[in-house]
Design a protein around this motif. Sequence first.
Motif, PDB file in Angstrom:
ATOM      1  N   LEU A   1       3.301   2.421  -4.183  1.00 21.16           N
ATOM      2  CA  LEU A   1       2.961   3.529  -5.069  1.00 21.16           C
ATOM      3  C   LEU A   1       4.026   4.622  -5.032  1.00 21.16           C
ATOM      4  CD1 LEU A   1      -0.879   3.830  -4.377  1.00 21.16           C
ATOM      5  CD2 LEU A   1       0.262   2.675  -6.282  1.00 21.16           C
ATOM      6  N   ALA A   2       4.611   4.853  -3.842  1.00 14.47           N
ATOM      7  CA  ALA A   2       5.661   5.858  -3.713  1.00 14.47           C
ATOM      8  C   ALA A   2       6.890   5.494  -4.530  1.00 14.47           C
ATOM      9  CB  ALA A   2       6.037   6.043  -2.247  1.00 14.47           C
ATOM     10  N   GLY A   3       7.170   4.213  -4.650  1.00  9.21           N
ATOM     11  CA  GLY A   3       8.295   3.798  -5.476  1.00  9.21           C
ATOM     12  C   GLY A   3       7.962   3.773  -6.957  1.00  9.21           C
ATOM     13  N   GLN A   4       6.707   3.469  -7.266  1.00  5.92           N
ATOM     14  CA  GLN A   4       6.297   3.369  -8.652  1.00  5.92           C
ATOM     15  C   GLN A   4       6.277   4.713  -9.370  1.00  5.92           C
ATOM     16  OE1 GLN A   4       4.852   0.813 -11.168  1.00  5.92           O
ATOM     17  NE2 GLN A   4       6.735   0.350 -10.089  1.00  5.92           N
ATOM     18  N   LEU A   5       5.821   5.755  -8.706  1.00  5.15           N
ATOM     19  CA  LEU A   5       5.623   7.034  -9.383  1.00  5.15           C
ATOM     20  C   LEU A   5       6.908   7.563 -10.023  1.00  5.15           C
ATOM     21  CD1 LEU A   5       3.701   9.250 -10.172  1.00  5.15           C
ATOM     22  CD2 LEU A   5       4.072  10.317  -7.945  1.00  5.15           C
ATOM     23  N   PRO A   6       8.012   7.729  -9.276  1.00  7.11           N
ATOM     24  CA  PRO A   6       9.226   8.221  -9.938  1.00  7.11           C
ATOM     25  C   PRO A   6       9.802   7.227 -10.943  1.00  7.11           C
ATOM     26  CG  PRO A   6       9.685   7.614  -7.652  1.00  7.11           C
ATOM     27  CD  PRO A   6       8.209   7.564  -7.823  1.00  7.11           C
TER      28      PRO A   6
END
Length: 397
Positions: free
Chosen positions: A19-24
């Motif tokens: 999720l941390a990679g997906q958001l940006p």
Amino acid sequence: MTGHPAIAALKAPGLRRYLAGQLPSVACSWAQVVALSWVVVERDPEALGWLVAWQFAPSLLLGPWFGTLADRHDRKRLLILAETGLGLVALGYTLAAGAGVLDLPLIYLLAAAWGVINALDTPARRALVPMLAPAEAAAGASALSGTVMLVGMTAGSALGAVLVTTVGVTATFAANAASFLGDALLLATIRVGPSPRIRRAGGQIRDGLRHVWRTPALRAPLLALAVVATLGFTVQVSVPIFVRVSLSGGPALVGAAFTAVTVGSLVGALVATARGEPGPHALTRVAGLMAAALVLTAASTSVPIALVGLAGVGLAWSLFIAFVLAVLQRCEPAMTGRVMSLFAVVLLGGTAAGAPLTATLIALTGPRTALAVSAVATVGAVLLGLALRRPRRMALW
């Protein structure tokens, strides 16, 4: 495991990194949507329909095959490969815009490349997400993934408006390329169990198609989705042209209009996550809501009313997608990749088919009429669902 499935899923470190990679990445991708939409609308508004068609047509041809690949091979590796490829396409936009050679033929070529890679990205992603959390929290993981995607879309629409009007389209494309590189690197650090691979054999794509067609609870929502995706939810084409022609707006208002849609979609995702399993007649009701919102948008005479209508469209669309996915994810685990690829074929392929139709309709009758036609088509999807209703075997009609 106790508590809400979404809360339980967040305890999985692999899902948190994902999720941390997906958001940006999603945010920058939608900033690129705003930039690219404005570039094309400035050159030829009708060409926007063909841009969207080039982006999503590959899913019609390659989606089922890529879905089979997702069932045969390591899903994390496939996703890293796809994210890297999408980053290279964004880099292509960056270099072409910086050199001043980003004309329509090159845009179409890059859009087609994006479409091919995205046809792999979608089933690999949707098949990987449930593996990043314990089995009992898989539904929560999927809901969280959808919510984060919508948060990124909302932020990215606003970000795109800011970037295009301040630093220009080249910097916007460059930011997207960098975000894909960061996402691929973060995905590489995630530990996940082995993918449930199937052996290569003849007829596996046909098996997936046959499974869906012979299962009414899977078939009927996909057919309704085909109608809505093709003729109902056409915002990637209708919104930029509607803003420029009917509202006399520029790139900032295009970004605001996309933001309204994605804010509504985010609210819909949160509602779907909090609600859990959809109840009877859920798809019928949200399709009716979408039709009403489309009519409000078409009839709007001011920017605030138009934005409210577009937010309603996004809300209904998000709920519609969430409810369809809720059914499809009940399929047999060995069929997940293929069923998700068919979902992508219907969703993205419908968009590809509907985009040039919408652009042509707008050229002939204007954007307001096109939005009204979308409302009628959405009502048609409701009627299709009612015609296919099987009370004992279907949960959503």
